[in-house]
Design an enzyme around this catalytic site. Structure first.
Site: not given
Length: 402
Positions: A123, A75
């Protein structure tokens, strides 16, 4: 669950928008942007010959994103890259000229960035990337997390100076709340999922992920025949599948999407033939993949470029973590977080089922590419599941390299 792709869009041409987003020129531009990052380096492509022999395939290579840009997750390539691109675009508008990445730290660009606030729901890993991007450019970040995000992951985001906002409910609840507040406050949403009318920025996030594919293909002596990639909302799977389709054309590998059984929004969309929203059920240990609604852009790509969709259960994911941490046959140890080894879990499950194995044409000549999408982003949870701290696994891996 295992589903071969029988959708109407299967093997049709990618949407021109997705070709532009995930194509070779875009990927080269992402790599150029990364050259201006002080902490930039290609992540390891780990060869696992012992595991390949044990599973009965020709080779297994795992791209280990646990080392990416100091954030421990793939990410790091997406949210941060999108934030930087958006700042440069806003600076270009306000300064009435093209502003290049080489000017990122100039006073004029810093002045523009200081007026901007970036937000997202997360998350854990995506929020860290957005927060890091905001810190790099001198902007503000406000990150929304749902009720089940661990305190350790919240702390990892807040160390970049982001304002943290807790939301009751699931990841999808936090996505909706982030969008609502951003609209009221005129903040810029940098989401890794997309919805009607909001596609370009998630496309930039996915564009950032193409770098890991280019790095892997450059290092492989032979192209992969099969790629297993885990999926949450679908962003990483779609970015990899889309770029491989563009870069390799008809010679692209067989591509398999792997979902958690408890949060299989991509698999269930494949079964329904259209994007579906799942009811929230029991949480999955695969925390970074616990998503109940697919990204529309990701679905548009995967419906065309994925060859099959499958699920793995909780124990499958934990077993993959442990197998990577304590490899047999002399392979190098890899620290994979709860979601990091899910592609491997899918491969193991596919090879154990003769029908799936035959459908996917898996055999002793298969060359497998996997992605460890995260390291131990929650070290406490990692130790609980694996039985030893990530530091000891990393030490063992370092010894094996000597």
């Amino acid at each position: 669950m295992f589903l071969p792709n029988i959708l109407a869009d299967y093997k049709s041409h990618l949407d021109p928008r997705d070709v532009e987003t995930l194509g070779k020129d875009a990927a080269r531009e992402v790599e150029r942007h990364l050259t201006y990052r002080e902490d930039n380096a290609a992540t390891p492509l780990v060869t696992l010959p012992g595991l390949a022999a044990a599973l009965g395939v020709s080779s297994i290579h795992m791209k280990d994103e646990g080392f990416r840009l100091g954030l421990g997750s793939f990410k790091a390539l997406g949210g941060c890259y999108a934030v930087i691109r958006l700042v440069l675009e806003e600076a270009s508008k306000r300064l009435s000229r093209h502003v290049d990445i080489s000017e990122l730290h100039t006073p004029d660009v810093k002045a523009v960035a200081s007026t901007m606030t970036f937000t997202c729901a997360t998350d854990g890993n995506h929020g860290r990337s957005v927060a890091q991007g905001a810190k790099i450019v001198g902007a503000r970040a406000a990150i929304f997390v749902h009720a089940l995000v661990s305190d350790e992951r919240v702390a990892a985001i807040s160390r970049f100076g982001a304002d943290m906002i807790r939301v009751e409910g699931s990841y999808d609840d936090s996505v909706r709340e982030a969008a609502r507040v951003a609209g009221e406050q005129n903040w810029t949403i940098v989401s890794d999922t997309s919805w009607p009318g909001y596609e370009r920025i998630p496309g930039l996030v996915m564009q950032g992920y193409t770098v890991l594919v280019r790095e892997a293909l450059r290092e492989l002596s032979e192209p992969p025949t099969h790629v297993f990639v885990q999926s949450g909302v679908g962003g990483i799977a779609a970015a990899v599948a889309g770029h491989l389709s563009i870069a390799m054309g008809l010679d692209r590998p067989i591509f398999i999407v792997v979902d958690p059984q408890r949060a299989a929004c991509i698999v269930e969309s494949a079964r329904a033939g259209h994007p579906v929203v799942l009811p929230h059920g029991e949480p999955t240990v695969m925390a970074m993949l616990e998503c109940y609604e697919p990204s529309l852009v990701a679905w548009r790509i995967l419906s065309r470029a994925a060859d099959a969709f499958m699920t793995v259960d909780e124990q499958d994911a934990i077993d993959a973590m442990r197998r990577l941490a304590r490899p047999a046959f002399g392979d190098r140890a890899i620290v994979a977080g709860e979601s990091g080894g899910v592609g491997l879990a899918g491969l193991i499950k596919a090879l154990a089922d003769q029908d799936i194995k035959q459908t996917l044409e898996l055999g002793d000549g298969s060359r497998i590419l996997l992605i460890n999408t995260e390291g131990a982003t929650d070290p406490v949870r990692y130790e609980e599941l694996v039985g030893e701290p990530p530091a000891s696994v990393l030490a063992r891996a370092a010894e094996a390299k000597v």
